[in-house]
Design a protein around this motif. Structure first.
Motif, mmCIF file in Angstrom:
data_model
loop_
_atom_site.group_PDB
_atom_site.id
_atom_site.type_symbol
_atom_site.label_atom_id
_atom_site.label_comp_id
_atom_site.label_asym_id
_atom_site.label_seq_id
_atom_site.Cartn_x
_atom_site.Cartn_y
_atom_site.Cartn_z
ATOM 1 N N HIS A 212 0.977 -1.325 0.018
ATOM 2 C CA HIS A 212 -0.082 -0.013 -0.002
ATOM 3 C C HIS A 212 0.875 1.242 -0.060
ATOM 4 N N GLU A 213 1.786 1.356 0.916
ATOM 5 C CA GLU A 213 2.783 2.490 0.933
ATOM 6 C C GLU A 213 3.613 2.637 -0.578
ATOM 7 N N LYS A 214 4.027 1.294 -1.197
ATOM 8 C CA LYS A 214 4.711 1.535 -2.459
ATOM 9 C C LYS A 214 3.956 2.161 -3.368
ATOM 10 N N HIS A 215 2.480 2.002 -3.272
ATOM 11 C CA HIS A 215 1.491 2.439 -4.342
ATOM 12 C C HIS A 215 1.322 3.884 -3.950
ATOM 13 N N LYS A 216 1.441 4.372 -2.849
ATOM 14 C CA LYS A 216 1.294 5.764 -2.342
ATOM 15 C C LYS A 216 2.380 6.468 -2.756
ATOM 16 N N ASN B 72 5.360 13.601 -1.475
ATOM 17 C CA ASN B 72 5.653 12.813 -0.012
ATOM 18 C C ASN B 72 6.297 11.534 -0.385
ATOM 19 N N ALA B 73 6.885 11.319 -1.469
ATOM 20 C CA ALA B 73 7.208 9.988 -1.678
ATOM 21 C C ALA B 73 8.370 9.440 -0.706
ATOM 22 N N HIS B 74 9.231 10.340 -0.534
ATOM 23 C CA HIS B 74 10.246 9.714 0.637
ATOM 24 C C HIS B 74 9.517 9.360 1.679
ATOM 25 N N GLY B 75 8.671 9.875 2.433
ATOM 26 C CA GLY B 75 8.007 9.332 3.685
ATOM 27 C C GLY B 75 7.277 7.908 3.288
ATOM 28 N N HIS B 76 6.742 8.054 2.235
ATOM 29 C CA HIS B 76 5.960 6.625 1.881
ATOM 30 C C HIS B 76 7.014 5.385 1.754
ATOM 31 N N LYS B 77 8.075 5.688 1.177
ATOM 32 C CA LYS B 77 9.100 4.942 1.006
ATOM 33 C C LYS B 77 9.702 4.400 2.407
#
Length: 106
Positions: A57-61, A68-73
């Motif tokens: 789910h976080e990879k998709h986000k 905000n890609a860094h936070g999701h990664k």
């Protein structure tokens, strides 16, 4: 100051061996131990599935929200490590269950 306070520990350990001994006779109920480890193994497997799903789910986000890609990664990596740990715990409990079953048969 005549009264002494009892020191409370965060983790309570019993000196008699805990779950290894039964209450009266000192015999171990291997069927009960086997069921206990089976249950913990199943919970570990469910935890691994849940953490893996959250990582996906976080990879998709991260793809959908480049701002905000860094936070999701980071969250994805943490969830992946949690999934790996839960899978390792489930594997460990599987072997504990096998040992309890083997001891119960002999």
């Amino acid at each position: 100051m005549a009264e002494e306070k009892k020191h409370h520990h965060l983790f309570h350990r019993h000196k008699d061996g805990g779950e290894e001994e039964a209450s009266a006779g000192g015999e171990v109920d291997y069927d009960k131990k086997e069921k206990h480890h089976k249950h913990l193994g199943q919970l570990g497997g469910l935890g691994a599935i849940a953490a893996g799903a959250y990582a996906i789910h976080e990879k998709h986000k991260a793809k959908k929200d480049p701002e905000n890609a860094h936070g999701h990664k980071v969250k994805e990596e943490v969830a992946a490590v949690a999934a790996l740990g839960a899978a390792g715990f489930a594997f460990h409990e599987h072997h504990q269950k096998k040992d309890a079953k083997k001891q119960g048969q002999s």
